[in-house]
Design an enzyme around this catalytic site. Structure first.
Site, PDB file in Angstrom:
ATOM      1  N   GLN A  17       0.782  -1.200  -0.204  1.00 30.94           N
ATOM      2  CA  GLN A  17      -0.030   0.042   0.173  1.00 30.94           C
ATOM      3  C   GLN A  17       0.804   1.208   0.164  1.00 30.94           C
ATOM      4  O   GLN A  17       0.732   2.373  -0.754  1.00 30.94           O
ATOM      5  CB  GLN A  17      -0.950  -0.030   1.259  1.00 30.94           C
ATOM      6  CG  GLN A  17      -1.686   1.050   1.563  1.00 30.94           C
ATOM      7  CD  GLN A  17      -2.587   1.276   2.572  1.00 30.94           C
ATOM      8  OE1 GLN A  17      -3.877   1.530   2.577  1.00 30.94           O
ATOM      9  NE2 GLN A  17      -2.136   0.864   3.705  1.00 30.94           N
TER      10      GLN A  17
ATOM     11  N   THR B 154       4.145   1.417  14.001  1.00 33.31           N
ATOM     12  CA  THR B 154       2.888   1.325  14.262  1.00 33.31           C
ATOM     13  C   THR B 154       2.320   1.855  15.495  1.00 33.31           C
ATOM     14  O   THR B 154       3.335   1.849  16.660  1.00 33.31           O
ATOM     15  CB  THR B 154       2.233  -0.092  13.794  1.00 33.31           C
ATOM     16  OG1 THR B 154       0.803  -0.167  14.299  1.00 33.31           O
ATOM     17  CG2 THR B 154       3.092  -0.995  14.627  1.00 33.31           C
ATOM     18  N   ASP B 155       1.273   2.322  15.689  1.00 32.22           N
ATOM     19  CA  ASP B 155       0.601   2.831  17.074  1.00 32.22           C
ATOM     20  C   ASP B 155       0.440   1.363  17.933  1.00 32.22           C
ATOM     21  O   ASP B 155       0.259   1.642  18.908  1.00 32.22           O
ATOM     22  CB  ASP B 155      -0.813   3.387  16.520  1.00 32.22           C
ATOM     23  CG  ASP B 155      -1.693   2.751  15.893  1.00 32.22           C
ATOM     24  OD1 ASP B 155      -1.204   1.749  15.005  1.00 32.22           O
ATOM     25  OD2 ASP B 155      -3.066   2.749  16.098  1.00 32.22           O
TER      26      ASP B 155
ATOM     27  N   TYR C 273       1.507  -8.772  16.349  1.00 33.45           N
ATOM     28  CA  TYR C 273       1.801  -8.028  15.564  1.00 33.45           C
ATOM     29  C   TYR C 273       2.525  -6.538  15.991  1.00 33.45           C
ATOM     30  O   TYR C 273       3.766  -6.316  15.480  1.00 33.45           O
ATOM     31  CB  TYR C 273       0.474  -7.373  14.625  1.00 33.45           C
ATOM     32  CG  TYR C 273       0.871  -6.064  13.824  1.00 33.45           C
ATOM     33  CD1 TYR C 273       1.696  -6.224  12.719  1.00 33.45           C
ATOM     34  CD2 TYR C 273       0.306  -4.853  14.170  1.00 33.45           C
ATOM     35  CE1 TYR C 273       1.999  -4.948  12.021  1.00 33.45           C
ATOM     36  CE2 TYR C 273       0.748  -3.649  13.512  1.00 33.45           C
ATOM     37  CZ  TYR C 273       1.427  -3.972  12.378  1.00 33.45           C
ATOM     38  OH  TYR C 273       1.639  -2.744  11.687  1.00 33.45           O
TER      39      TYR C 273
ATOM     40  N   TRP D  71      -3.739   3.549  11.651  1.00 33.33           N
ATOM     41  CA  TRP D  71      -4.809   3.258  10.877  1.00 33.33           C
ATOM     42  C   TRP D  71      -4.786   3.805   9.299  1.00 33.33           C
ATOM     43  O   TRP D  71      -5.402   4.577   8.794  1.00 33.33           O
ATOM     44  CB  TRP D  71      -6.143   4.093  11.327  1.00 33.33           C
ATOM     45  CG  TRP D  71      -6.398   3.371  12.696  1.00 33.33           C
ATOM     46  CD1 TRP D  71      -5.814   2.724  13.668  1.00 33.33           C
ATOM     47  CD2 TRP D  71      -7.732   3.807  13.444  1.00 33.33           C
ATOM     48  NE1 TRP D  71      -6.439   2.650  14.759  1.00 33.33           N
ATOM     49  CE2 TRP D  71      -7.340   3.122  14.608  1.00 33.33           C
ATOM     50  CE3 TRP D  71      -8.794   4.272  13.047  1.00 33.33           C
ATOM     51  CZ2 TRP D  71      -8.877   2.971  15.497  1.00 33.33           C
ATOM     52  CZ3 TRP D  71      -9.636   4.399  13.982  1.00 33.33           C
ATOM     53  CH2 TRP D  71      -9.815   3.747  15.204  1.00 33.33           C
TER      54      TRP D  71
END
Length: 280
Positions: free
Chosen positions: A12, A104-105, A128, A153
């Protein structure tokens, strides 16, 4: 000319960065490699690739992002998100390449009630998140010249598998969708994140370390889904539901909003509000 390598170019974010370069002249020489062209989990081929090519920067978009599957097969998540990142960090050190790594958060546990800063101590609660945190630690162990950019997100309207596209696909098949109301975060458009990553390079910043980047504002998955349906004018009814009533394996942070003040201050950013970015 600054030479840049983008790994995970088939994903992505990698595709989003490539699309940006096709439309703009950033005066950078960028090489995009997919997993098939460079598998970062293979230490020997990764090392050889960096020896045979000279890069000033490496933007690492290669990642295992299937949160649910990571609970079933954590070894796969750790192979990519931790061990692969370790090999990449070692190769960057050997070749004097500055690494820009996407994290990542989900390295946080979600127990706060205000946005997480870069100084907050990570405490991941799913496999993860644990694998991504381990990757961060490897970078900090082997490198001094690095940018770890945590985001949250992440979605693209065109590329990859993400919440935005999943909601639209499901609205074609279902008249009603149940979406969690008790998980709060910051929807972030991949195109906005890509611009930030490019800016890090074009300003030649030496302010290395951890940064948070996400769009302004926060919402629940329920609020995000409602906004998607509103903008796309779909008739699907979004039903609020508590996450404990959803059929999921992985435990997710209840609150994972990120504070991006450090990034704004260091790079003089004007970060778009998430609803505005969603419209474009």
């Amino acid at each position: 000319m600054i030479n840049v390598l983008v790994t995970g170019a088939g994903g992505q974010l990698g595709k989003t960065i490539k699309a940006l370069f096709s439309k703009n002249n950033y005066n950078l020489n960028v090489v995009f490699v997919t997993k098939e062209e460079l598998d970062i989990t293979n230490s020997e081929s990764t090392h050889a690739f960096f020896l045979n090519n000279k890069f000033d920067y490496c933007i690492n978009c290669a990642a295992y992002t299937n949160v649910e599957q990571a609970e079933k097969t954590p070894e796969i998540a750790f192979k990519v998100n931790a061990e692969g990142v370790k090999y990449l960090a070692k190769s960057c050190k050997t070749s004097d390449t500055i690494l820009i790594h996407i994290s990542t958060d989900y390295v946080f546990d979600g127990e706060k009630s205000e946005p997480y800063t870069v100084d907050d101590i990570p405490n991941p609660i799913n496999e993860y998140g644990k694998s991504k945190r381990k990757g961060e630690q490897y970078i900090q162990e082997f490198l001094k010249s690095y940018f770890i950019v945590r985001t949250s997100w992440l979605y693209s309207k065109k590329h990859g598998h993400n919440f935005y596209k999943t909601i639209l696909e499901k609205t074609k098949m279902k008249a009603e969708l149940s979406v969690a109301t008790d998980q709060i975060g910051c929807p972030t458009k991949a195109n906005d994140l890509a611009k930030f990553l490019i800016k890090i390079i074009t300003v030649s910043s030496a302010s290395y370390g951890i940064y948070h980047y996400c769009n302004k504002g926060m919402t629940s998955w329920y609020g995000f889904a409602n906004e998607i349906c509103k903008l796309t004018k779909t008739n699907t009814i979004i039903i609020p539901i508590l996450s404990r009533n959803l059929k999921t394996i992985a435990v997710r942070p209840k609150y994972s909003a990120l504070c991006h003040k450090k990034a704004i201050k260091q790079f003089y950013l004007e970060i778009p509000e998430w609803k505005e970015s969603l419209k474009h």
